[in-house]
Design a protein around this motif. Sequence first.
Motif, PDB file in Angstrom:
ATOM      1  N   ALA A 187       0.834  -1.208   0.000  1.00 38.99           N
ATOM      2  CA  ALA A 187       0.000   0.000   0.000  1.00 38.99           C
ATOM      3  C   ALA A 187       0.871   1.262   0.000  1.00 38.99           C
ATOM      4  CB  ALA A 187      -0.930   0.003   1.220  1.00 38.99           C
ATOM      5  N   ARG A 188       2.146   1.119   0.328  1.00 33.60           N
ATOM      6  CA  ARG A 188       3.072   2.254   0.350  1.00 33.60           C
ATOM      7  C   ARG A 188       4.091   2.167  -0.783  1.00 33.60           C
ATOM      8  NH1 ARG A 188       3.589   4.816   5.645  1.00 33.60           N
ATOM      9  NH2 ARG A 188       5.585   5.532   4.871  1.00 33.60           N
ATOM     10  N   GLY A 189       3.801   1.321  -1.769  1.00 34.68           N
ATOM     11  CA  GLY A 189       4.627   1.305  -2.970  1.00 34.68           C
ATOM     12  C   GLY A 189       5.646   0.181  -3.067  1.00 34.68           C
ATOM     13  N   ALA A 190       5.714  -0.690  -2.074  1.00 29.22           N
ATOM     14  CA  ALA A 190       6.643  -1.821  -2.180  1.00 29.22           C
ATOM     15  C   ALA A 190       6.170  -2.761  -3.295  1.00 29.22           C
ATOM     16  CB  ALA A 190       6.730  -2.568  -0.859  1.00 29.22           C
ATOM     17  N   VAL A 191       7.129  -3.442  -3.911  1.00 28.60           N
ATOM     18  CA  VAL A 191       6.819  -4.300  -5.040  1.00 28.60           C
ATOM     19  C   VAL A 191       6.829  -5.764  -4.584  1.00 28.60           C
ATOM     20  CG1 VAL A 191       7.574  -5.014  -7.338  1.00 28.60           C
ATOM     21  CG2 VAL A 191       7.887  -2.642  -6.590  1.00 28.60           C
ATOM     22  N   PRO A 192       5.713  -6.460  -4.793  1.00 33.89           N
ATOM     23  CA  PRO A 192       5.691  -7.868  -4.399  1.00 33.89           C
ATOM     24  C   PRO A 192       6.505  -8.732  -5.367  1.00 33.89           C
ATOM     25  CG  PRO A 192       3.556  -7.223  -5.290  1.00 33.89           C
ATOM     26  CD  PRO A 192       4.413  -6.007  -5.333  1.00 33.89           C
ATOM     27  N   GLU A 193       7.212  -9.688  -4.822  1.00 28.98           N
ATOM     28  CA  GLU A 193       8.041 -10.596  -5.638  1.00 28.98           C
ATOM     29  C   GLU A 193       7.734 -12.035  -5.253  1.00 28.98           C
ATOM     30  OE1 GLU A 193      12.145  -7.889  -5.701  1.00 28.98           O
ATOM     31  OE2 GLU A 193      12.066  -9.746  -4.553  1.00 28.98           O
ATOM     32  N   ARG A 194       8.117 -12.936  -6.124  1.00 33.89           N
ATOM     33  CA  ARG A 194       7.960 -14.358  -5.805  1.00 33.89           C
ATOM     34  C   ARG A 194       8.946 -14.743  -4.720  1.00 33.89           C
ATOM     35  NH1 ARG A 194       6.828 -18.548 -10.419  1.00 33.89           N
ATOM     36  NH2 ARG A 194       5.957 -19.466  -8.538  1.00 33.89           N
ATOM     37  N   TYR A 195       8.524 -15.670  -3.908  1.00 31.42           N
ATOM     38  CA  TYR A 195       9.352 -16.090  -2.769  1.00 31.42           C
ATOM     39  C   TYR A 195       8.995 -17.531  -2.442  1.00 31.42           C
ATOM     40  CZ  TYR A 195       9.567 -16.247   2.484  1.00 31.42           C
ATOM     41  OH  TYR A 195       9.699 -16.588   3.804  1.00 31.42           O
ATOM     42  N   GLU A 196       9.957 -18.394  -2.619  1.00 36.39           N
ATOM     43  CA  GLU A 196       9.761 -19.801  -2.257  1.00 36.39           C
ATOM     44  C   GLU A 196      10.071 -19.906  -0.771  1.00 36.39           C
ATOM     45  OE1 GLU A 196       8.461 -22.018  -4.198  1.00 36.39           O
ATOM     46  OE2 GLU A 196       8.502 -20.706  -5.958  1.00 36.39           O
ATOM     47  N   VAL A 197       9.053 -20.214   0.005  1.00 36.04           N
ATOM     48  CA  VAL A 197       9.203 -20.170   1.464  1.00 36.04           C
ATOM     49  C   VAL A 197      10.044 -21.353   1.949  1.00 36.04           C
ATOM     50  CG1 VAL A 197       7.953 -20.071   3.652  1.00 36.04           C
ATOM     51  CG2 VAL A 197       6.926 -19.099   1.573  1.00 36.04           C
ATOM     52  N   PRO A 198      11.228 -21.078   2.518  1.00 31.73           N
ATOM     53  CA  PRO A 198      12.012 -22.198   3.042  1.00 31.73           C
ATOM     54  C   PRO A 198      11.344 -22.815   4.270  1.00 31.73           C
ATOM     55  CG  PRO A 198      13.278 -20.144   3.123  1.00 31.73           C
ATOM     56  CD  PRO A 198      11.883 -19.796   2.739  1.00 31.73           C
ATOM     57  N   GLU A 199      11.680 -24.062   4.532  1.00 39.22           N
ATOM     58  CA  GLU A 199      11.078 -24.809   5.635  1.00 39.22           C
ATOM     59  C   GLU A 199      11.170 -24.043   6.974  1.00 39.22           C
ATOM     60  OE1 GLU A 199       9.352 -27.482   5.179  1.00 39.22           O
ATOM     61  OE2 GLU A 199       9.003 -27.870   7.314  1.00 39.22           O
ATOM     62  N   SER A 200      12.326 -23.416   7.237  1.00 35.92           N
ATOM     63  CA  SER A 200      12.518 -22.735   8.524  1.00 35.92           C
ATOM     64  C   SER A 200      11.587 -21.528   8.637  1.00 35.92           C
ATOM     65  CB  SER A 200      13.973 -22.305   8.690  1.00 35.92           C
ATOM     66  OG  SER A 200      14.327 -21.400   7.652  1.00 35.92           O
ATOM     67  N   HIS A 201      11.366 -20.819   7.525  1.00 34.45           N
ATOM     68  CA  HIS A 201      10.450 -19.675   7.528  1.00 34.45           C
ATOM     69  C   HIS A 201       9.008 -20.165   7.735  1.00 34.45           C
ATOM     70  CE1 HIS A 201      13.339 -16.884   5.045  1.00 34.45           C
ATOM     71  NE2 HIS A 201      13.980 -17.606   5.950  1.00 34.45           N
TER      72      HIS A 201
END
Length: 264
Positions: A187-201
Amino acid sequence: MILEALRKRDCAVELHQDSDLVLPLDAERWPGGNVVLMRSMSLTRSRYLAAILEVKGARVVNSARAIATCGDKILTNLALAAHGVPMPWSFAGFEEEACVAEIERRGYPVVTKPAVGSWGRMVARIDGRSAAEGLMQMRFETGSASDHVALVQQYIDKPGYDLRVYVMGRAVGGIRRRSEHWVTNTARGAVPERYEVPESHAKLAERAAAAVGVDIAAVDLLETRGGELLVNEINHCVEFARSIEITRVPLPELIADYAIGVHP
Ligand code: ADP
Ligand code: ZN
Ligand code: MG
């Protein structure tokens, strides 16, 4: 999009607008074990609606308690701390002088934000004493009584992004939000990117969700330059308008599947 996903799954769905609802405050239970998917963007409305509908026998996703906890960043931090989930150090205070003294004691920079707020609004970094005094004065001398509490946190020097993990019982995907600005809301202009969520996250996000009792949530993680991972906040109403195409996490479909899998 969620409605479409539910109907595709042959699910009988009724849509109610919070603006039209008037609900009797009595203990009469309504027939049928219904699942209510709470999508009201209003914290006030969703919190009360969930509480009322639960008394009437519905299984509300997310629960009234989870909404109340996630809707307040002080209560969120408290629940995370109680469950040993790593987060930036935080404190709450009720008077300007006491808060400024504690900030001075802890050292700069720190972050202050409204206990109840969203979309990065009024999230502020304090780099020195005069900013601390000014912001704390504004906190306690403007707004109404319910605003007169300060949440102050450790500032985390992020590597240009934060991470958002979607949890629906389990972690189902995520996005990385990249920005030149330290406030990384889309909402403040950050750009969403793809992210493969690692197991620890994924594990950390699931622990955070369990700590506040949410079914469906967007768990925001801050990564330090040293690679340490901290939980920043938990959003109980998952939004996806800006991110779905780029990140290819099929959120409406996942939300529909989760709602169907829930039994009252
Ligand atoms: P909101 O509910 O308004 O999104 P957040 O607590 O998520 O409030 O803050 C918005 C953004 O500000 C975060 O996504 C993050 O980029 C940044 N931010 C918030 N708190 C911190 C912090 N303690 N250290 C560094 N960055 C922060
Ligand atoms: Zn939020
Ligand atoms: Mg946020």
